[in-house]
Design a protein around this motif. Structure first.
Motif, PDB file in Angstrom:
ATOM      1  N   ASP A  41      24.183  26.746  50.772  1.00 25.65           N
ATOM      2  CA  ASP A  41      24.063  28.254  51.670  1.00 25.65           C
ATOM      3  C   ASP A  41      24.390  29.236  51.094  1.00 25.65           C
ATOM      4  OD1 ASP A  41      22.717  26.659  54.061  1.00 25.65           O
ATOM      5  OD2 ASP A  41      24.535  25.440  53.922  1.00 25.65           O
ATOM      6  N   VAL A  42      25.843  29.191  50.729  1.00 24.67           N
ATOM      7  CA  VAL A  42      26.378  30.452  50.029  1.00 24.67           C
ATOM      8  C   VAL A  42      27.319  30.328  48.811  1.00 24.67           C
ATOM      9  CG1 VAL A  42      28.009  32.548  50.522  1.00 24.67           C
ATOM     10  CG2 VAL A  42      26.742  31.383  52.424  1.00 24.67           C
ATOM     11  N   ALA A  43      26.940  30.962  47.659  1.00 29.73           N
ATOM     12  CA  ALA A  43      27.502  30.750  46.450  1.00 29.73           C
ATOM     13  C   ALA A  43      28.422  32.149  46.321  1.00 29.73           C
ATOM     14  CB  ALA A  43      26.832  30.309  45.364  1.00 29.73           C
ATOM     15  N   THR A  44      29.427  32.327  46.143  1.00 27.58           N
ATOM     16  CA  THR A  44      30.148  33.383  45.868  1.00 27.58           C
ATOM     17  C   THR A  44      30.616  33.414  44.381  1.00 27.58           C
ATOM     18  OG1 THR A  44      31.116  33.557  48.030  1.00 27.58           O
ATOM     19  CG2 THR A  44      32.214  34.780  46.480  1.00 27.58           C
ATOM     20  N   ILE A  45      30.300  34.369  43.642  1.00 25.89           N
ATOM     21  CA  ILE A  45      30.222  34.497  42.355  1.00 25.89           C
ATOM     22  C   ILE A  45      31.009  35.604  41.639  1.00 25.89           C
ATOM     23  CG2 ILE A  45      29.100  34.624  40.148  1.00 25.89           C
ATOM     24  CD1 ILE A  45      26.909  33.701  42.919  1.00 25.89           C
ATOM     25  N   LEU A  46      32.037  35.230  41.120  1.00 29.84           N
ATOM     26  CA  LEU A  46      33.276  36.242  40.273  1.00 29.84           C
ATOM     27  C   LEU A  46      32.227  36.731  39.016  1.00 29.84           C
ATOM     28  CD1 LEU A  46      35.456  37.967  40.111  1.00 29.84           C
ATOM     29  CD2 LEU A  46      36.758  36.108  39.035  1.00 29.84           C
ATOM     30  N   VAL A  47      32.136  37.686  38.755  1.00 30.90           N
ATOM     31  CA  VAL A  47      31.680  38.253  37.593  1.00 30.90           C
ATOM     32  C   VAL A  47      32.957  38.845  36.606  1.00 30.90           C
ATOM     33  CG1 VAL A  47      30.009  39.787  36.122  1.00 30.90           C
ATOM     34  CG2 VAL A  47      29.315  38.495  38.341  1.00 30.90           C
ATOM     35  N   THR A  48      33.117  38.449  35.563  1.00 32.16           N
ATOM     36  CA  THR A  48      34.224  38.853  34.637  1.00 32.16           C
ATOM     37  C   THR A  48      33.690  39.171  33.535  1.00 32.16           C
ATOM     38  OG1 THR A  48      34.360  36.698  33.686  1.00 32.16           O
ATOM     39  CG2 THR A  48      35.730  36.921  35.330  1.00 32.16           C
ATOM     40  N   GLN A  49      34.677  40.181  32.986  1.00 35.46           N
ATOM     41  CA  GLN A  49      34.057  40.623  31.580  1.00 35.46           C
ATOM     42  C   GLN A  49      35.388  40.516  30.779  1.00 35.46           C
ATOM     43  OE1 GLN A  49      33.756  45.140  31.624  1.00 35.46           O
ATOM     44  NE2 GLN A  49      32.065  44.991  30.176  1.00 35.46           N
ATOM     45  N   GLN A  50      35.196  39.713  29.787  1.00 30.37           N
ATOM     46  CA  GLN A  50      36.294  39.230  28.941  1.00 30.37           C
ATOM     47  C   GLN A  50      37.416  38.566  29.485  1.00 30.37           C
ATOM     48  OE1 GLN A  50      37.170  42.568  26.310  1.00 30.37           O
ATOM     49  NE2 GLN A  50      35.551  41.859  24.885  1.00 30.37           N
ATOM     50  N   ASN A  53      30.279  27.901  50.030  1.00 33.53           N
ATOM     51  CA  ASN A  53      30.161  26.903  49.673  1.00 33.53           C
ATOM     52  C   ASN A  53      30.557  26.390  48.524  1.00 33.53           C
ATOM     53  OD1 ASN A  53      27.214  27.331  51.590  1.00 33.53           O
ATOM     54  ND2 ASN A  53      28.870  25.708  52.438  1.00 33.53           N
ATOM     55  N   VAL A  54      30.573  27.447  47.716  1.00 35.04           N
ATOM     56  CA  VAL A  54      30.900  27.020  46.050  1.00 35.04           C
ATOM     57  C   VAL A  54      31.404  28.259  45.358  1.00 35.04           C
ATOM     58  CG1 VAL A  54      28.661  27.351  45.093  1.00 35.04           C
ATOM     59  CG2 VAL A  54      30.532  25.955  43.831  1.00 35.04           C
ATOM     60  N   LEU A  55      32.286  28.453  44.773  1.00 33.89           N
ATOM     61  CA  LEU A  55      32.720  29.522  43.872  1.00 33.89           C
ATOM     62  C   LEU A  55      32.223  29.290  42.425  1.00 33.89           C
ATOM     63  CD1 LEU A  55      36.557  30.132  45.096  1.00 33.89           C
ATOM     64  CD2 LEU A  55      34.354  30.716  46.265  1.00 33.89           C
ATOM     65  N   MET A  56      31.853  30.543  41.734  1.00 30.91           N
ATOM     66  CA  MET A  56      31.443  30.352  40.305  1.00 30.91           C
ATOM     67  C   MET A  56      32.316  31.402  39.708  1.00 30.91           C
ATOM     68  SD  MET A  56      27.542  29.237  40.266  1.00 30.91           S
ATOM     69  CE  MET A  56      26.810  27.959  41.715  1.00 30.91           C
ATOM     70  N   GLN A  57      32.265  31.294  38.431  1.00 38.07           N
ATOM     71  CA  GLN A  57      32.808  32.464  37.563  1.00 38.07           C
ATOM     72  C   GLN A  57      31.785  32.404  36.242  1.00 38.07           C
ATOM     73  OE1 GLN A  57      36.816  31.831  35.907  1.00 38.07           O
ATOM     74  NE2 GLN A  57      36.626  33.799  34.730  1.00 38.07           N
ATOM     75  N   VAL A  58      31.216  33.745  36.202  1.00 35.28           N
ATOM     76  CA  VAL A  58      30.222  34.120  35.069  1.00 35.28           C
ATOM     77  C   VAL A  58      30.743  35.176  34.286  1.00 35.28           C
ATOM     78  CG1 VAL A  58      27.817  34.354  34.599  1.00 35.28           C
ATOM     79  CG2 VAL A  58      28.391  32.994  36.789  1.00 35.28           C
ATOM     80  N   GLU A  59      30.521  35.102  33.064  1.00 35.11           N
ATOM     81  CA  GLU A  59      30.959  36.258  32.380  1.00 35.11           C
ATOM     82  C   GLU A  59      29.686  37.254  32.347  1.00 35.11           C
ATOM     83  OE1 GLU A  59      32.814  38.001  29.626  1.00 35.11           O
ATOM     84  OE2 GLU A  59      34.320  37.117  30.948  1.00 35.11           O
ATOM     85  N   VAL A  60      29.741  38.646  32.288  1.00 37.79           N
ATOM     86  CA  VAL A  60      28.816  39.522  32.800  1.00 37.79           C
ATOM     87  C   VAL A  60      27.694  39.228  31.669  1.00 37.79           C
ATOM     88  CG1 VAL A  60      30.049  41.223  31.333  1.00 37.79           C
ATOM     89  CG2 VAL A  60      28.041  41.729  33.076  1.00 37.79           C
ATOM     90  N   SER A  61      28.105  39.226  30.112  1.00 37.00           N
ATOM     91  CA  SER A  61      27.146  38.881  29.229  1.00 37.00           C
ATOM     92  C   SER A  61      26.408  37.713  29.408  1.00 37.00           C
ATOM     93  CB  SER A  61      28.030  38.800  27.841  1.00 37.00           C
ATOM     94  OG  SER A  61      28.965  37.537  27.763  1.00 37.00           O
ATOM     95  N   GLU A  62      26.835  36.683  30.168  1.00 39.61           N
ATOM     96  CA  GLU A  62      25.958  35.552  30.447  1.00 39.61           C
ATOM     97  C   GLU A  62      25.207  35.327  31.817  1.00 39.61           C
ATOM     98  OE1 GLU A  62      29.307  32.659  30.184  1.00 39.61           O
ATOM     99  OE2 GLU A  62      28.910  32.171  28.187  1.00 39.61           O
ATOM    100  N   LEU A  63      24.968  36.617  32.429  1.00 40.94           N
ATOM    101  CA  LEU A  63      24.631  36.478  33.724  1.00 40.94           C
ATOM    102  C   LEU A  63      23.183  36.326  34.026  1.00 40.94           C
ATOM    103  CD1 LEU A  63      25.575  36.801  36.753  1.00 40.94           C
ATOM    104  CD2 LEU A  63      25.285  39.301  36.510  1.00 40.94           C
TER     105      LEU A  63
END
Length: 781
Positions: A653-662, A709-719
């Motif tokens: 239902d809800v995914a919360t994504i942390l976008v990181t830079q390096q 419902n889930v946490l994710m981490q994505v590098e900004v270059s991979e978004l």
């Protein structure tokens, strides 16, 4: 150093104490008594708790232990909750035949002794106060020690030995039962199903608990804040009938809110009813509902300093300042009207706001609710329930909300009309918290038909005075960004945000004063989470009426020849009873819309006309274009929002994504899964109405949704790659592969880093609205 060595020795000794049998507690450490915990808290103890212990409890415990849905009713949001402890009794019980007694923290008992008499057991030691006893006799210590003993996870998805379902059989054991619990559930230490506390966190909590778990009293407010409290309490406690009735109206609508008297975040207040006047200590009146008889001759409305940490799922912030008071004065006091009597608290009157507050002009009441309409609607989601599928499966996954302009309606004619309909506007709480649903539904169905029939007749007769065009839609007076709202449903919880967020929805509501008032008194003031199954079911059934009424109001702005076809599309495969109600002649309006259309897609065109009308007040805070992300990545996210069906069905239902830079936190985005349904008129078999091929997603800047419902981490270059992978989902295995690449599962070693980073960015992004997120719905897949 010597004290620390002594402590280590004691800790080693305690490790062996697990061998004691349960019945030996009293003989070894003395009898349990709450008075054993009445100990002095030095300045050093207070600083240690506030600076080192509380941040750990807030960031590692509160995410699961807050509000009514805290496991075992154990709340770590305040000192009072920790002292109260846990209970074996369930707050959420959809099968109980009789209402249960409320157990609201700070309301239904005033001391730890009273909570013990209500069946709550301690989580801190209440026996002999020695380091050994304080650790061995503390549920909190035993729980974190059990988790530490388990060690790091050795697989990404946890085994069947864990139960993360909301309806799981909770094991709410007391300290005397904990040895058996450790044997039966060796993997159920705390944090449950999450990475263990790190060494430093574990050490801090252990030292604190060994010294007795000392917690300081709440600090005194500065004199400047006390003066503001005194000013507002004087305004709310006038002796004349008009002030008393207006204050009662304000209280019954704001009693769940977090009220702020300055620009800071340190002091939050709740408006409460007290037996004592301003200037004296608050003696809170505890009633099941805010309009129940107070049991005293004179009620005083007081501002109670809230000691709980801010939790996003039940936080409804409202600023009390001079500008707001000036508006309230213009609504309630500058109007020339007379209050001639106190309406009293008889249930026949108190449960129906159109009876209780009939002497306050409807225009004034509506203006008050519109002033903070997002909060008014948010209260039914964040207020009395925290969770509950039955409460929110009455609404679509995503829809937009608009309001009738109070200047276009609600003059004397509308007031007279409401007066004639007041009996038809009775609400389910008139039947108390023990209700027979079928009989009640029939009564309310007939009353609602009578009301809508009269409303349709009024609209038909008013053709020369009230044109059915966009002049009827409130524009926020050109400055209030509550004029357009978006509501997202996330299975058994929901979010209300300002603005027209996401893609054009299947449905929309237009809300007028009687509808807005009934939403509040049905789902907030009149709803009892401790009520019986009948009360909860009839509340849900009545909300069906209100949803359909809001939808019908929206349809009036479309050409009349479109309305039936659109309504049939909204209610595909609905049962015949619902169809008979929806297409009843009682509730049809035969007037033509006076909105001019130039395209073939009238509903889409109406949305854009509304967007244009409300441009000056639309909130864009959740727009991806407002984020720190590069344009190329934003375009990829926009494209993802055009995808329909396919493998989207496997998304949570809800995914919360942390976008990181390096590796450094940059931005948070939220992915909302909008699940499509043929209709939402089914009470229990929702899955039968699902249309997964019509599913879509909304991508928003920041945290949207209080229960990820889930946490994710994505590098900004991979978004862009992430967005393409989501769009290409076809199977459950594809979703697992997505998590393998980007997911921060419960077991991930970086879980707490990502959790803390999201919390920090959320606080920076929305300082007033943000709070601790709830992790009770985190998936395990």
């Amino acid at each position: 150093m010597s004290r620390w060595l002594t402590f280590v020795c004691l800790l080693t000794l305690v490790s062996g104490c697990a061998a004691y049998a349960t019945h030996q507690f009293d003989s070894v450490f003395g009898e349990q008594n709450t008075t054993n915990r009445v100990v002095a808290v030095s300045n050093e103890d207070a600083a240690f708790y506030n600076d080192q212990v509380k941040p750990i409890l807030d960031s590692r415990c509160v995410s699961c232990h807050a509000c009514y849905d805290a496991p075992c009713q154990l709340k770590f949001t305040a000192v009072g909750g920790i002292e109260r402890g846990g209970s074996k009794e369930l707050v959420y019980d959809g099968t109980r035949l009789l209402a249960s007694s409320p157990t609201r923290l700070f309301i239904d008992a005033k001391s730890t002794e009273e909570w013990r008499s209500k069946g709550f057991h301690p989580v801190l030691n209440e026996r002999e106060q020695s380091p050994a006893a304080n650790l061995q006799g503390s549920l909190l210590y035993r729980a974190i020690a059990l988790r530490a003993k388990q060690g790091a996870f050795d697989q990404p998805v946890l085994s069947e030995g864990y139960d993360f379902s909301l309806a799981r059989d909770q094991q709410c054991v007391s300290i005397e039962e904990y040895k058996q619990f450790e044997q039966d559930y060796p993997k159920w230490g705390m944090p449950y199903g999450l990475p263990a506390l790190n060494t430093e966190e574990y050490d801090v909590l252990t030292r604190w608990l060994a010294k007795g778990g000392k917690m300081p009293a709440m600090a005194q407010m500065p004199s400047a804040m006390q003066d503001k409290v005194a000013l507002w309490e004087s305004r709310l406690n006038g002796d004349d009938l008009k002030t008393q009735l207006v204050s009662r109206y304000i209280y019954e609508h704001l009693y769940l809110y977090s009220l702020y008297l300055d620009g800071g975040e340190q002091y939050r207040f709740q408006l409460v009813r007290s037996k004592t006047p301003p200037g004296e200590p608050i003696d809170r009146i505890a009633t099941r509902r805010p309009y129940d008889a107070p049991g005293v001759d004179h009620v005083y409305y007081r501002l109670w300093l809230d000691p709980e940490v801010k939790v996003q799922k039940n936080h409804i912030p409202l600023q009390l300042d001079e500008a707001r008071y000036a508006r309230w004065t213009s609504y309630f006091y500058d109007e020339q009207y007379e209050v001639t009597r106190d309406p009293g608290y008889d249930p026949e009157v108190a449960t129906n706001p159109f009876k209780a507050f009939r002497e306050i002009p409807a225009h004034a009441r509506y203006r008050f609710l519109l002033d903070h309409s997002q909060k008014t609607i948010m209260a039914f989601i964040k207020g009395p329930v925290c969770r509950g599928q039955v409460a929110v499966n009455v609404i679509n996954e995503q829809f937009w909300v608009y309001f009738i302009d109070p200047e276009a309606l609600y003059g004397k004619g509308s007031t007279d009309y409401l007066e004639t309909q007041v009996q038809n506007l009775d609400l389910p709480a008139v039947g108390s918290s023990n209700t027979l649903p079928l009989a009640s539904w029939v009564i309310f169905s007939e009353q609602q038909k009578s009301y809508l029939s009269a409303k349709a007749a009024l609209i038909e007769a008013d053709s020369g005075k009230t044109p059915l065009n966009l002049k009827l839609i409130w524009d926020g007076d050109g400055e209030n960004d509550n004029a357009a709202l978006t509501i997202f449903r996330h299975f058994d919880n929901a979010s209300v945000v300002q603005g027209m967020v996401g893609q054009q929805p299947k449905t929309a509501w237009v809300i007028d004063y009687p509808l807005l008032e009934r939403i509040h008194y049905l789902l907030v003031a009149g709803f009892d989470v401790y009520g019986n199954v009948g009360h909860q079911l009839v509340t849900r059934l009545y909300m069906d009426f209100l949803r359909m009424e809001g939808e019908m109001n929206f349809l009036l702005f479309l050409p009349k020849e479109d309305r039936e076809a659109i309504r049939k599309y909204w209610y595909r495969d609905a049962n015949q009873t619902i169809k008979d109600y929806i297409f009843s002649d009682y509730i049809k309006v035969d007037r033509q819309s006076e909105v001019t259309y130039t395209t073939g897609d009238h509903q889409s065109e109406l949305y854009e006309k509304l967007r244009s009308k409300l441009t000056a007040v639309l909130n864009h805070g959740y727009d991806l274009d407002q984020s720190k992300l590069p344009a190329e990545q934003i375009n990829a996210l926009h494209h993802l929002q055009t995808v329909r069906g396919g493998g989207l069905v496997y998304l949570p239902d809800v995914a919360t994504i942390l976008v990181t830079q390096q590796g450094n936190p940059l931005e948070v985005i939220s992915l909302i899964h909008n699940k499509a349904h043929a209709n939402i008129s089914s009470l229990l078999d929702e899955e039968a109405a699902r249309l997964p091929n019509e599913d879509g997603v909304t991508l928003a800047k920041g945290v949207l949704g209080d229960y990820p419902n889930v946490l994710m981490q994505v590098e900004v270059s991979e978004l862009s790659d992430w967005a393409n992978q989501v769009a290409a989902l076809k199977t459950r295995a594809d979703y697992s592969a997505l998590l393998d690449s980007f997911g921060i599962r419960r077991t991930h070693p970086n879980f707490w880093f990502v959790s803390d980073a999201i919390a920090n960015l959320n606080k920076l992004d929305r300082p007033r609205e943000s709070g601790i997120l709830d992790y009770n719905r985190l998936e395990n897949r």
